[in-house]
Scaffold this motif. Sequence first.
Motif, PDB file in Angstrom:
ATOM      1  N   THR A  52     -16.688   1.629  -4.994  1.00  0.00           N
ATOM      2  CA  THR A  52     -15.833   0.442  -4.863  1.00  0.00           C
ATOM      3  C   THR A  52     -14.438   0.737  -5.389  1.00  0.00           C
ATOM      4  N   GLY A  53     -14.366   1.455  -6.511  1.00  0.00           N
ATOM      5  CA  GLY A  53     -13.073   1.819  -7.061  1.00  0.00           C
ATOM      6  C   GLY A  53     -12.237   2.652  -6.105  1.00  0.00           C
ATOM      7  N   GLN A  54     -12.895   3.557  -5.368  1.00  0.00           N
ATOM      8  CA  GLN A  54     -12.192   4.383  -4.386  1.00  0.00           C
ATOM      9  C   GLN A  54     -11.564   3.513  -3.299  1.00  0.00           C
ATOM     10  N   VAL A  55     -12.330   2.557  -2.821  1.00  0.00           N
ATOM     11  CA  VAL A  55     -11.844   1.696  -1.742  1.00  0.00           C
ATOM     12  C   VAL A  55     -10.718   0.793  -2.237  1.00  0.00           C
ATOM     13  N   LEU A  56     -10.858   0.240  -3.428  1.00  0.00           N
ATOM     14  CA  LEU A  56      -9.815  -0.631  -3.965  1.00  0.00           C
ATOM     15  C   LEU A  56      -8.533   0.148  -4.236  1.00  0.00           C
ATOM     16  N   ASP A  57      -8.670   1.395  -4.673  1.00  0.00           N
ATOM     17  CA  ASP A  57      -7.480   2.240  -4.850  1.00  0.00           C
ATOM     18  C   ASP A  57      -6.767   2.437  -3.510  1.00  0.00           C
ATOM     19  N   LEU A  58      -7.554   2.581  -2.450  1.00  0.00           N
ATOM     20  CA  LEU A  58      -6.978   2.757  -1.121  1.00  0.00           C
ATOM     21  C   LEU A  58      -6.243   1.490  -0.677  1.00  0.00           C
ATOM     22  N   VAL A  59      -6.802   0.332  -0.978  1.00  0.00           N
ATOM     23  CA  VAL A  59      -6.128  -0.927  -0.646  1.00  0.00           C
ATOM     24  C   VAL A  59      -4.778  -1.001  -1.357  1.00  0.00           C
ATOM     25  N   ASP A  60      -4.742  -0.561  -2.612  1.00  0.00           N
ATOM     26  CA  ASP A  60      -3.465  -0.510  -3.332  1.00  0.00           C
ATOM     27  C   ASP A  60      -2.470   0.413  -2.628  1.00  0.00           C
ATOM     28  N   GLN A  61      -2.959   1.551  -2.137  1.00  0.00           N
ATOM     29  CA  GLN A  61      -2.107   2.489  -1.421  1.00  0.00           C
ATOM     30  C   GLN A  61      -1.540   1.854  -0.153  1.00  0.00           C
ATOM     31  N   LEU A  62      -2.369   1.094   0.550  1.00  0.00           N
ATOM     32  CA  LEU A  62      -1.927   0.438   1.787  1.00  0.00           C
ATOM     33  C   LEU A  62      -0.827  -0.580   1.492  1.00  0.00           C
ATOM     34  N   ARG A  63      -0.991  -1.322   0.409  1.00  0.00           N
ATOM     35  CA  ARG A  63       0.048  -2.285   0.018  1.00  0.00           C
ATOM     36  C   ARG A  63       1.349  -1.554  -0.284  1.00  0.00           C
ATOM     37  N   ASP A  64       1.250  -0.427  -0.997  1.00  0.00           N
ATOM     38  CA  ASP A  64       2.445   0.336  -1.334  1.00  0.00           C
ATOM     39  C   ASP A  64       3.144   0.870  -0.085  1.00  0.00           C
ATOM     40  N   ARG A  65       2.408   1.063   0.997  1.00  0.00           N
ATOM     41  CA  ARG A  65       2.989   1.533   2.259  1.00  0.00           C
ATOM     42  C   ARG A  65       3.592   0.396   3.075  1.00  0.00           C
ATOM     43  N   GLY A  66       3.516  -0.829   2.534  1.00  0.00           N
ATOM     44  CA  GLY A  66       4.113  -1.976   3.211  1.00  0.00           C
ATOM     45  C   GLY A  66       3.215  -2.648   4.219  1.00  0.00           C
ATOM     46  N   ILE A  67       1.942  -2.284   4.233  1.00  0.00           N
ATOM     47  CA  ILE A  67       0.994  -2.900   5.162  1.00  0.00           C
ATOM     48  C   ILE A  67       0.507  -4.225   4.584  1.00  0.00           C
ATOM     49  N   GLY A  68       0.439  -5.245   5.429  1.00  0.00           N
ATOM     50  CA  GLY A  68      -0.149  -6.515   5.028  1.00  0.00           C
ATOM     51  C   GLY A  68      -1.653  -6.442   5.201  1.00  0.00           C
ATOM     52  N   VAL A  69      -2.412  -6.794   4.168  1.00  0.00           N
ATOM     53  CA  VAL A  69      -3.869  -6.650   4.189  1.00  0.00           C
ATOM     54  C   VAL A  69      -4.542  -8.007   4.036  1.00  0.00           C
ATOM     55  N   LEU A  70      -5.512  -8.271   4.911  1.00  0.00           N
ATOM     56  CA  LEU A  70      -6.392  -9.426   4.748  1.00  0.00           C
ATOM     57  C   LEU A  70      -7.751  -8.896   4.338  1.00  0.00           C
ATOM     58  N   LEU A  71      -8.174  -9.229   3.130  1.00  0.00           N
ATOM     59  CA  LEU A  71      -9.402  -8.695   2.545  1.00  0.00           C
ATOM     60  C   LEU A  71     -10.441  -9.799   2.427  1.00  0.00           C
ATOM     61  N   ILE A  72     -11.535  -9.683   3.182  1.00  0.00           N
ATOM     62  CA  ILE A  72     -12.656 -10.603   3.020  1.00  0.00           C
ATOM     63  C   ILE A  72     -13.573 -10.048   1.940  1.00  0.00           C
ATOM     64  N   SER A  73     -13.886 -10.851   0.944  1.00  0.00           N
ATOM     65  CA  SER A  73     -14.754 -10.381  -0.129  1.00  0.00           C
ATOM     66  C   SER A  73     -15.506 -11.539  -0.764  1.00  0.00           C
ATOM     67  N   HIS A  74     -16.722 -11.224  -1.243  1.00  0.00           N
ATOM     68  CA  HIS A  74     -17.484 -12.179  -2.037  1.00  0.00           C
ATOM     69  C   HIS A  74     -17.384 -11.850  -3.526  1.00  0.00           C
ATOM     70  N   ASN A  75     -16.712 -10.768  -3.840  1.00  0.00           N
ATOM     71  CA  ASN A  75     -16.696 -10.275  -5.211  1.00  0.00           C
ATOM     72  C   ASN A  75     -15.384 -10.644  -5.897  1.00  0.00           C
ATOM     73  N   MET A  76     -15.475 -11.506  -6.908  1.00  0.00           N
ATOM     74  CA  MET A  76     -14.268 -11.951  -7.578  1.00  0.00           C
ATOM     75  C   MET A  76     -13.588 -10.819  -8.337  1.00  0.00           C
ATOM     76  N   GLY A  77     -14.360  -9.841  -8.799  1.00  0.00           N
ATOM     77  CA  GLY A  77     -13.766  -8.698  -9.463  1.00  0.00           C
ATOM     78  C   GLY A  77     -12.852  -7.926  -8.525  1.00  0.00           C
ATOM     79  N   ASP A  78     -13.311  -7.708  -7.293  1.00  0.00           N
ATOM     80  CA  ASP A  78     -12.481  -7.030  -6.299  1.00  0.00           C
ATOM     81  C   ASP A  78     -11.226  -7.836  -5.994  1.00  0.00           C
ATOM     82  N   VAL A  79     -11.409  -9.137  -5.849  1.00  0.00           N
ATOM     83  CA  VAL A  79     -10.282 -10.023  -5.532  1.00  0.00           C
ATOM     84  C   VAL A  79      -9.231  -9.958  -6.626  1.00  0.00           C
TER      85      VAL A  79
END
Length: 262
Positions: A182-209
């Motif tokens: 999970t940490g690997q994937v969340l790190d990747l989401v951070d990378q995508l944000r840094d690249r200027g990509i808008g991300v819509l993340l569906i999640s049931h996990n408040m920690g991830d959110v």
Amino acid sequence: MVSVSSPPLLALRGVSKHFGAVQALTDVDLEIHAGRVVALVGDNGAGKSTLVKVIAGVAPADKGLIEWEGRVVQIKRPHDAQDLGIATVYQDLALCDNLDAVGNLFLGREIHKVGVLDEVEMERRTRDLLHTLSIRIPNVRAPVASLSGGQRQTVAISRSVLAGPKVLLLDEPTASLGVQQTGQVLDLVDQLRDRGIGVLLISHNMGDVKAVADEVAVLRLGRNNGLFDVNTASQEQIISSITGATGEAVTRNPPHAGEAEL
């Protein structure tokens, strides 16, 4: 409430969708901005997956407007979304297990040289992209069936990024992953944000959110039921909006609570 000064890349205005007698979405509004992560949350049956399918062109809206970079557009099929710059990674990932990471990234967009596949160039571009996104895969030539769940998820996301999207939709990307993956994937989401990509993340996990989202959009029974700034909203506020204990986002700033599953 959330306030963002820049105009959105993607905006939904009063979007509704029904399947027969079932009204899945009713007058839903949503905005996705460049370089920001919006977490879409809600109980089972709230309409989250339907909303993703509307944006992705899999299940076109019955009513409402979709705006792309300030202009009204029609998204009636997946190619319409892809042509605009919208990419989607579904829960099933849609990877070919017998192919390696290179083959999966370039599936359907292979590079040819003198009439044959240019394997060297495709591997080079794969390695460059994974390096840029800080993704570590032991062997890009190993079948993806041999990779861990987190590595498979990052391959699926990287394949979408290869097309150069401006908006990326991620449907429960960490649902079946362990803590490290999970940490690997969340790190990747951070990378995508840094690249200027808008991300819509569906999640049931408040920690991830809490870890990666800038704001949280809540759906309840197919309707908007709150938009929260992650930095100022408490976990209780968001969960209350999900369960219906409150009808709208609260603007005060209470202390944060501990992590929990939605």
